[in-house]
Design a protein around this motif. Structure first.
Motif, mmCIF file in Angstrom:
data_model
loop_
_atom_site.group_PDB
_atom_site.id
_atom_site.type_symbol
_atom_site.label_atom_id
_atom_site.label_comp_id
_atom_site.label_asym_id
_atom_site.label_seq_id
_atom_site.Cartn_x
_atom_site.Cartn_y
_atom_site.Cartn_z
ATOM 1 N N SER A 1 31.316 46.662 46.856
ATOM 2 C CA SER A 1 31.786 45.404 46.266
ATOM 3 C C SER A 1 31.036 45.214 44.958
ATOM 4 O O SER A 1 30.089 45.944 44.656
ATOM 5 N N ASP A 2 31.474 44.240 44.173
ATOM 6 C CA ASP A 2 30.942 44.036 42.823
ATOM 7 C C ASP A 2 31.249 42.600 42.414
ATOM 8 O O ASP A 2 32.415 42.185 42.465
ATOM 9 N N CYS A 3 30.211 41.851 42.047
ATOM 10 C CA CYS A 3 30.420 40.443 41.697
ATOM 11 C C CYS A 3 29.321 39.986 40.740
ATOM 12 O O CYS A 3 28.152 40.320 40.926
ATOM 13 N N GLY B 1 37.697 45.231 33.265
ATOM 14 C CA GLY B 1 37.416 45.517 34.675
ATOM 15 C C GLY B 1 37.672 46.962 35.053
ATOM 16 O O GLY B 1 38.092 47.775 34.229
ATOM 17 N N HIS B 2 37.375 47.280 36.313
ATOM 18 C CA HIS B 2 37.491 48.652 36.808
ATOM 19 C C HIS B 2 37.871 48.614 38.279
ATOM 20 O O HIS B 2 37.634 47.613 38.958
ATOM 21 N N GLY B 3 38.436 49.724 38.749
ATOM 22 C CA GLY B 3 38.737 49.839 40.164
ATOM 23 C C GLY B 3 37.451 49.973 40.970
ATOM 24 O O GLY B 3 36.428 50.412 40.456
ATOM 25 N N VAL C 1 40.506 45.771 41.854
ATOM 26 C CA VAL C 1 39.871 45.800 40.533
ATOM 27 C C VAL C 1 38.937 44.601 40.351
ATOM 28 O O VAL C 1 39.067 43.592 41.038
ATOM 29 N N THR C 2 38.020 44.760 39.394
ATOM 30 C CA THR C 2 37.193 43.629 39.003
ATOM 31 C C THR C 2 37.825 42.976 37.780
ATOM 32 O O THR C 2 38.563 43.617 37.028
ATOM 33 N N VAL C 3 37.545 41.686 37.598
ATOM 34 C CA VAL C 3 37.924 40.974 36.372
ATOM 35 C C VAL C 3 36.632 40.353 35.871
ATOM 36 O O VAL C 3 36.108 39.435 36.495
ATOM 37 N N GLU C 4 36.078 40.926 34.779
ATOM 38 C CA GLU C 4 34.714 40.570 34.387
ATOM 39 C C GLU C 4 34.490 40.488 32.875
ATOM 40 O O GLU C 4 33.790 41.316 32.298
ATOM 41 N N PRO C 5 35.083 39.480 32.247
ATOM 42 C CA PRO C 5 34.790 39.313 30.823
ATOM 43 C C PRO C 5 33.358 38.823 30.616
ATOM 44 O O PRO C 5 32.744 38.282 31.535
ATOM 45 N N ILE D 1 31.146 36.731 34.039
ATOM 46 C CA ILE D 1 31.631 36.221 35.326
ATOM 47 C C ILE D 1 32.587 37.273 35.872
ATOM 48 O O ILE D 1 33.499 37.705 35.160
ATOM 49 N N GLU D 2 32.365 37.704 37.106
ATOM 50 C CA GLU D 2 33.138 38.810 37.673
ATOM 51 C C GLU D 2 33.575 38.524 39.104
ATOM 52 O O GLU D 2 32.757 38.176 39.952
ATOM 53 N N ASP D 3 34.867 38.683 39.331
ATOM 54 C CA ASP D 3 35.413 38.621 40.686
ATOM 55 C C ASP D 3 36.012 39.968 41.043
ATOM 56 O O ASP D 3 36.484 40.706 40.169
#
Ligand code: ZN
Ligand code: ZN
Length: 368
Positions: free
Chosen positions: A235-237, A299-301, A327-331, A343-345
């Protein structure tokens, strides 16, 4: 440690079937599979010290050495015939190849290994570069994988709650990182899925900051980017916190990054290229005049590996998003010498759009 390999035999054979279908397109007689993530995905084996050969004629072979005999017997999908190689693994693999065109992973194979393999197979086998085939399959997750990734994300949500209760002010970045990794393991994680990032003040302007032996000062922001490896999946956050009352500028940048992150989440949909999603989120930051302060991809898978297909980025992200991609969404916005916010989800792509796995609040929390 090494929990049950593939959920059941059906999952293994379905994946094997898909690989065989993929061999038809570049017209390969067989494919060599190597690397920990690809091996685990296809065979269930949880070490990188092995190899597999999947042939178009229906045979599937798995090879490893003596040290992994018992582990292989327990883990490897019964669809594979197993072989214990006494000498060099590459030699065993070469012997297992059928004559004809055989694909190898040109991304993961070293020049040295390729030369040795060529020498071993001689004229009998034509080696064809075929990297990324298994990665393409892995990019679309099945229900069992989604469950594991959701669990790894939930574990990290819990770590954020724990962190906020303890506060950051006056504590050293490196100590915070070590303690949270310890807590992750206590809660069942096999390991962090990457080196934890705890970056405060001006150090937060480094997207891949290493935690320092420096105390986190009140009146600054701290960016925490962490992930857990649980049951083989990552996971990644990322969350950014205000330690004590933030400056007006810090609040402004935070709200900007949050707006871009929400736009990115909104944009995620099957059928869209990764670069289109990146562009929609990036536009929010560009329109505010901070375009040059957001220098990485959106983001990335995430899956068996922390960075895998597909990517959300300006370059090299022509791949179209599909239902089941994670995927992550992390601008982020990074002001050198001043501060950084990211901020990353973690989300899964569904028919209706993104469904979030990260649930910890994204309001700017002012913590001690
Ligand atoms: Zn991250
Ligand atoms: Zn990430």
């Amino acid at each position: 440690m090494s929990s049950a390999s593939v959920e059941d035999a059906t999952v293994g054979s379905t994946r094997l079937e898909r690989v065989r279908e993929m061999l038809a397109e570049p017209s390969l007689d067989a494919l060599i599979v190597a690397g920990a993530a690809n091996l685990r995905y296809l065979t269930g084996f949880t070490s990188s010290d092995g190899g597999a050969v999947i042939a178009a004629d229906g045979s599937a072979r798995f090879l490893t050495d003596f040290r992994y005999q018992t582990q292989a017997r327990q883990q490897v999908d019964p669809a594979f015939t197993q072989e214990i190689v006494a000498g060099e693994l590459l030699e065993g693999l070469a012997r297992a190849l059928p004559p004809g065109r055989v694909g190898f992973d040109d991304v993961a194979t070293s020049v040295h290994q390729l030369a040795r393999l060529r020498e071993l197979v001689g004229e009998r086998v034509e080696l064809v570069a075929a990297g990324g085939l298994i990665e393409r399959l892995r990019a679309v997750k099945d229900a069992g994988e989604l469950e594991r990734i959701a669990a790894a994300a939930a574990l990290v949500d819990g770590i954020y709650e724990w962190l906020v209760e303890r506060g950051f002010g006056g504590r050293q970045e490196r100590v915070v990182a070590l303690e949270l990794e310890h807590e992750m393991r206590l809660r069942g994680a096999d390991a962090p899925s990457f080196g934890s990032i705890v970056a405060s003040g001006a150090h937060g302007a480094l997207p891949h900051a290493e935690p320092r032996d420096v105390a986190i000062e009140r009146g600054t922001l701290v960016t925490v980017d962490i992930g857990a490896l649980l049951d083989g999946y990552c996971s990644d956050c990322t969350r950014t916190f205000a330690v004590g009352e933030p400056t007006a500028q810090a609040r402004e940048i935070y709200q900007l990054v949050l707006a871009a992150q929400l736009a990115g989440l909104d944009a995620v949909a099957p059928g869209l290229e990764g670069r289109a999603v990146d562009a929609l989120a990036r536009a929010v930051i560009e329109d505010a005049g901070y375009g040059e302060c957001f220098g990485h991809g959106l983001g990335h898978g995430v899956g068996l590996e922390i960075h895998e297909a597909p990517r959300l980025a300006r370059h090299g992200a022509e791949q179209v998003l599909r239902v089941g991609n994670v995927v992550t969404v992390e601008p982020g916005v990074y002001l050198p010498g001043t501060l950084g916010v990211r901020i990353e989800d973690l989300v899964v792509v569904e028919a209706e759009g993104a469904r979030r796995f990260s649930h910890f609040t994204k309001e700017l929390l002012v913590v001690e």
